[in-house]
Design a protein around this motif. Structure first.
Motif, PDB file in Angstrom:
ATOM      1  N   MET A 186      35.169 -44.984 -36.466  1.00 49.11           N
ATOM      2  CA  MET A 186      35.934 -44.308 -37.188  1.00 49.11           C
ATOM      3  C   MET A 186      37.164 -45.181 -38.244  1.00 49.11           C
ATOM      4  O   MET A 186      37.295 -46.255 -37.893  1.00 49.11           O
ATOM      5  CB  MET A 186      37.326 -43.398 -36.203  1.00 49.11           C
ATOM      6  CG  MET A 186      38.328 -42.707 -36.874  1.00 49.11           C
ATOM      7  SD  MET A 186      39.563 -41.873 -35.816  1.00 49.11           S
ATOM      8  CE  MET A 186      38.649 -40.844 -34.953  1.00 49.11           C
ATOM      9  N   LYS A 187      37.088 -44.553 -39.157  1.00 47.33           N
ATOM     10  CA  LYS A 187      37.730 -45.331 -40.294  1.00 47.33           C
ATOM     11  C   LYS A 187      39.343 -44.873 -40.539  1.00 47.33           C
ATOM     12  O   LYS A 187      39.542 -43.937 -40.252  1.00 47.33           O
ATOM     13  CB  LYS A 187      37.099 -44.918 -41.680  1.00 47.33           C
ATOM     14  CG  LYS A 187      35.841 -45.467 -41.919  1.00 47.33           C
ATOM     15  CD  LYS A 187      35.837 -47.066 -41.937  1.00 47.33           C
ATOM     16  CE  LYS A 187      34.269 -47.491 -42.281  1.00 47.33           C
ATOM     17  NZ  LYS A 187      34.356 -48.800 -42.366  1.00 47.33           N
TER      18      LYS A 187
ATOM     19  N   LYS B 194      36.862 -35.833 -44.438  1.00 45.74           N
ATOM     20  CA  LYS B 194      36.084 -35.518 -43.179  1.00 45.74           C
ATOM     21  C   LYS B 194      34.821 -34.983 -43.107  1.00 45.74           C
ATOM     22  O   LYS B 194      34.089 -35.042 -42.166  1.00 45.74           O
ATOM     23  CB  LYS B 194      37.232 -34.848 -42.320  1.00 45.74           C
ATOM     24  CG  LYS B 194      38.338 -35.735 -41.986  1.00 45.74           C
ATOM     25  CD  LYS B 194      39.427 -34.718 -41.081  1.00 45.74           C
ATOM     26  CE  LYS B 194      40.320 -35.592 -40.527  1.00 45.74           C
ATOM     27  NZ  LYS B 194      41.641 -34.756 -39.671  1.00 45.74           N
ATOM     28  N   SER B 195      34.619 -34.353 -44.198  1.00 49.28           N
ATOM     29  CA  SER B 195      33.142 -33.598 -44.286  1.00 49.28           C
ATOM     30  C   SER B 195      32.101 -34.785 -44.444  1.00 49.28           C
ATOM     31  O   SER B 195      30.851 -34.623 -44.162  1.00 49.28           O
ATOM     32  CB  SER B 195      33.132 -32.641 -45.380  1.00 49.28           C
ATOM     33  OG  SER B 195      33.006 -33.337 -46.518  1.00 49.28           O
ATOM     34  N   HIS B 196      32.481 -35.956 -44.838  1.00 51.79           N
ATOM     35  CA  HIS B 196      31.640 -37.173 -44.968  1.00 51.79           C
ATOM     36  C   HIS B 196      31.425 -37.953 -43.804  1.00 51.79           C
ATOM     37  O   HIS B 196      30.238 -38.540 -43.297  1.00 51.79           O
ATOM     38  CB  HIS B 196      31.919 -37.865 -46.186  1.00 51.79           C
ATOM     39  CG  HIS B 196      31.728 -37.227 -47.600  1.00 51.79           C
ATOM     40  ND1 HIS B 196      30.566 -36.958 -48.336  1.00 51.79           N
ATOM     41  CD2 HIS B 196      32.576 -36.586 -48.372  1.00 51.79           C
ATOM     42  CE1 HIS B 196      30.753 -36.287 -49.151  1.00 51.79           C
ATOM     43  NE2 HIS B 196      32.016 -36.136 -49.186  1.00 51.79           N
TER      44      HIS B 196
ATOM     45  N   ALA C 182      36.832 -37.453 -53.371  1.00 57.19           N
ATOM     46  CA  ALA C 182      36.543 -37.773 -51.937  1.00 57.19           C
ATOM     47  C   ALA C 182      35.143 -38.474 -51.554  1.00 57.19           C
ATOM     48  O   ALA C 182      34.865 -39.244 -50.898  1.00 57.19           O
ATOM     49  CB  ALA C 182      37.041 -36.531 -50.952  1.00 57.19           C
ATOM     50  N   ALA C 183      34.207 -37.725 -52.385  1.00 53.91           N
ATOM     51  CA  ALA C 183      32.780 -38.502 -52.160  1.00 53.91           C
ATOM     52  C   ALA C 183      32.666 -39.777 -52.803  1.00 53.91           C
ATOM     53  O   ALA C 183      32.130 -40.459 -52.270  1.00 53.91           O
ATOM     54  CB  ALA C 183      31.786 -37.368 -53.006  1.00 53.91           C
ATOM     55  N   ARG C 184      33.520 -39.761 -54.037  1.00 58.03           N
ATOM     56  CA  ARG C 184      33.293 -41.399 -54.803  1.00 58.03           C
ATOM     57  C   ARG C 184      34.217 -42.312 -53.471  1.00 58.03           C
ATOM     58  O   ARG C 184      33.643 -43.420 -53.410  1.00 58.03           O
ATOM     59  CB  ARG C 184      33.951 -41.333 -55.851  1.00 58.03           C
ATOM     60  CG  ARG C 184      33.249 -40.500 -56.755  1.00 58.03           C
ATOM     61  CD  ARG C 184      33.993 -40.821 -58.210  1.00 58.03           C
ATOM     62  NE  ARG C 184      35.427 -40.535 -58.477  1.00 58.03           N
ATOM     63  CZ  ARG C 184      35.460 -39.301 -58.971  1.00 58.03           C
ATOM     64  NH1 ARG C 184      34.687 -38.451 -59.369  1.00 58.03           N
ATOM     65  NH2 ARG C 184      36.838 -38.880 -59.107  1.00 58.03           N
ATOM     66  N   PHE C 185      35.153 -42.019 -52.901  1.00 55.53           N
ATOM     67  CA  PHE C 185      36.036 -42.716 -52.121  1.00 55.53           C
ATOM     68  C   PHE C 185      35.206 -43.111 -50.855  1.00 55.53           C
ATOM     69  O   PHE C 185      34.973 -44.311 -50.386  1.00 55.53           O
ATOM     70  CB  PHE C 185      37.159 -42.137 -51.706  1.00 55.53           C
ATOM     71  CG  PHE C 185      38.198 -42.856 -50.864  1.00 55.53           C
ATOM     72  CD1 PHE C 185      38.794 -43.949 -51.271  1.00 55.53           C
ATOM     73  CD2 PHE C 185      38.293 -42.578 -49.379  1.00 55.53           C
ATOM     74  CE1 PHE C 185      39.665 -44.876 -50.462  1.00 55.53           C
ATOM     75  CE2 PHE C 185      39.065 -43.136 -48.395  1.00 55.53           C
ATOM     76  CZ  PHE C 185      39.817 -44.162 -49.106  1.00 55.53           C
ATOM     77  N   ASN C 186      34.619 -42.070 -50.444  1.00 60.20           N
ATOM     78  CA  ASN C 186      33.650 -42.334 -48.983  1.00 60.20           C
ATOM     79  C   ASN C 186      32.450 -43.325 -49.529  1.00 60.20           C
ATOM     80  O   ASN C 186      32.445 -44.138 -48.645  1.00 60.20           O
ATOM     81  CB  ASN C 186      33.011 -41.065 -48.657  1.00 60.20           C
ATOM     82  CG  ASN C 186      32.278 -41.217 -47.281  1.00 60.20           C
ATOM     83  OD1 ASN C 186      32.815 -41.474 -46.408  1.00 60.20           O
ATOM     84  ND2 ASN C 186      30.815 -40.884 -47.554  1.00 60.20           N
ATOM     85  N   LYS C 187      31.928 -43.306 -50.688  1.00 61.22           N
ATOM     86  CA  LYS C 187      30.928 -44.113 -51.014  1.00 61.22           C
ATOM     87  C   LYS C 187      31.340 -45.744 -50.654  1.00 61.22           C
ATOM     88  O   LYS C 187      30.752 -46.403 -50.440  1.00 61.22           O
ATOM     89  CB  LYS C 187      30.292 -43.972 -52.342  1.00 61.22           C
ATOM     90  CG  LYS C 187      28.963 -44.733 -52.499  1.00 61.22           C
ATOM     91  CD  LYS C 187      28.753 -44.516 -54.120  1.00 61.22           C
ATOM     92  CE  LYS C 187      27.097 -45.045 -54.366  1.00 61.22           C
ATOM     93  NZ  LYS C 187      26.824 -44.690 -55.623  1.00 61.22           N
ATOM     94  N   VAL C 188      32.626 -46.104 -51.428  1.00 67.21           N
ATOM     95  CA  VAL C 188      33.206 -47.118 -51.317  1.00 67.21           C
ATOM     96  C   VAL C 188      33.681 -47.590 -49.912  1.00 67.21           C
ATOM     97  O   VAL C 188      33.562 -48.691 -49.340  1.00 67.21           O
ATOM     98  CB  VAL C 188      34.659 -47.529 -52.445  1.00 67.21           C
ATOM     99  CG1 VAL C 188      35.030 -48.538 -52.171  1.00 67.21           C
ATOM    100  CG2 VAL C 188      34.005 -46.985 -53.844  1.00 67.21           C
ATOM    101  N   LEU C 189      34.102 -46.553 -49.147  1.00 69.58           N
ATOM    102  CA  LEU C 189      34.763 -46.844 -47.965  1.00 69.58           C
ATOM    103  C   LEU C 189      33.702 -47.440 -46.953  1.00 69.58           C
ATOM    104  O   LEU C 189      33.647 -48.120 -46.162  1.00 69.58           O
ATOM    105  CB  LEU C 189      35.257 -45.716 -47.375  1.00 69.58           C
ATOM    106  CG  LEU C 189      35.836 -45.452 -45.971  1.00 69.58           C
ATOM    107  CD1 LEU C 189      37.095 -46.626 -45.987  1.00 69.58           C
ATOM    108  CD2 LEU C 189      36.173 -44.184 -45.487  1.00 69.58           C
TER     109      LEU C 189
END
Length: 256
Positions: free
Chosen positions: A1-2, A28-30, A174-181
Motif C-alpha cells: 500500500m502506498k 484508488k481505481s489504479h 490521477a493516472a499520471r500521478f499513479n504512473k510516477v508513484l
C-alpha cells in the motif's frame, strides 16, 4: 500500500478539498493507497524570519518552534504528495507559500528522491496554469519525481458541463500521478536538472567550507564526486555536459 499526503492550502473544506477527494477516488481505481488530508490552516506555522540559520547551520537551528517539523515528518514518511491550493492573487495560498518558505532549506539540500509529486489548483477565472508550473518546479527542486497537475474551474455556480470537464482533468491527473508513484527506477535527470546540480556543487566547493551545513551535507552524501544526487546511469552526452557544467560553475564561483 502506498502512503499519500495531501497538503491542502485552503481554510475552507469546499472546492479544493472536494477536488482532492475525487482525485483520491480515481487514484484508488489504479492502486491501493492510504491518503492523509493535511489542512495547513490547522497547523501553526510562523513566518520565516530570513535568518538563514537553516541554510548555514541546519534546519534544527531554526529559532521558530512550531508545527513545521510535524508536516515535514508526514512528507518524509509518504510515498507521494499532493499540493492542493486555490488560486489566490495568481499564486498559491498564503499558508502554502509560507510552508514552502519555511522548508526552503530542502531546495539547497533536496531530500524527497523516489517520491511522487503532483498538484491541484482550483480557481475562478484564470492564472492557474502558471501556479501548476510553479508547483511542479518546486517539487522537482525538492527532489520529487513530478507529474503534471490539473487546474479546475470552480467559480460558483459550477455548471454540469464544467464539472464534467473538471472530473476528466482529475481522472487524467490521477493516472499520471499513479504512473510516477509506481515507477520502479529513478529517472535520468534532464539537462536542466543536471546543470543545476553540477553548477551548484561546483560553486559550493569554491565558495563554502566545512563550517557550512550545506557543504557538510554534500560531502556526507558524496555529492561532490557523484554524477547526480542519486545513482543513475548517464549517457555519454550527459556525462560530457556534466563535466562542462562543473567547469562553468567553478569559473562563475571564482569570479565572485
Amino acid at each position: 500500500m502506498k502512503k499519500i499526503t495531501a497538503l491542502i492550502g485552503s481554510a475552507q473544506k469546499k472546492a479544493t478539498y472536494e477536488a482532492v477527494r475525487e482525485f483520491e477516488r480515481n487514484l484508488k481505481s489504479h492502486t491501493e493507497i492510504e491518503l492523509e488530508y493535511v489542512f495547513l490552516a490547522d497547523y501553526q506555522i510562523e513566518f520565516c524570519r530570513g535568518c538563514k540559520l537553516c541554510f548555514n547551520q541546519g534546519e534544527k537551528f531554526c529559532p521558530l518552534h512550531d508545527d513545521r517539523d510535524l508536516i515535514i515528518d508526514k512528507l518524509i514518511h509518504s510515498d507521494g504528495v499532493i499540493f492542493a491550493t486555490p488560486n489566490y492573487a495568481f499564486h498559491v495560498s498564503a499558508s502554502m507559500k509560507n510552508l514552502l518558505d519555511r522548508t526552503a532549506f530542502f531546495l539547497h539540500r533536496p531530500y524527497f528522491f523516489g517520491k511522487a509529486f503532483t498538484s491541484i489548483v482550483t480557481q475562478g477565472i484564470y492564472g492557474g496554469n502558471s501556479i501548476i508550473k510553479y508547483l511542479k518546479n518546486m517539487g522537482e527542486n525538492l527532489g520529487y519525481s513530478t507529474s503534471k497537475g490539473c487546474v479546475l474551474k470552480t467559480l460558483e455556480p459550477v455548471t454540469k458541463d464544467v464539472q464534467k470537464k473538471n472530473s476528466l482533468k482529475i481522472k487524467k491527473a490521477a493516472a499520471r500521478f499513479n504512473k510516477v508513484l509506481m515507477r520502479q527506477t529513478a529517472p535520468s535527470p534532464s539537462f536542466f536538472r543536471l546543470m543545476m546540480f553540477r553548477m551548484s556543487r561546483s560553486s559550493m566547493k569554491e565558495m563554502l567550507n566545512d563550517e557550512y551545513y550545506d557543504y557538510q551535507y554534500y560531502r556526507k552524501n558524496g555529492w561532490f564526486e557523484s554524477d547526480y544526487y542519486y545513482e543513475v546511469s548517464l549517457n555519454p552526452i550527459k556525462k560530457m555536459m556534466g563535466r562542462i557544467f562543473d567547469y562553468i560553475g567553478h569559473r562563475m564561483a571564482g569570479m565572485n
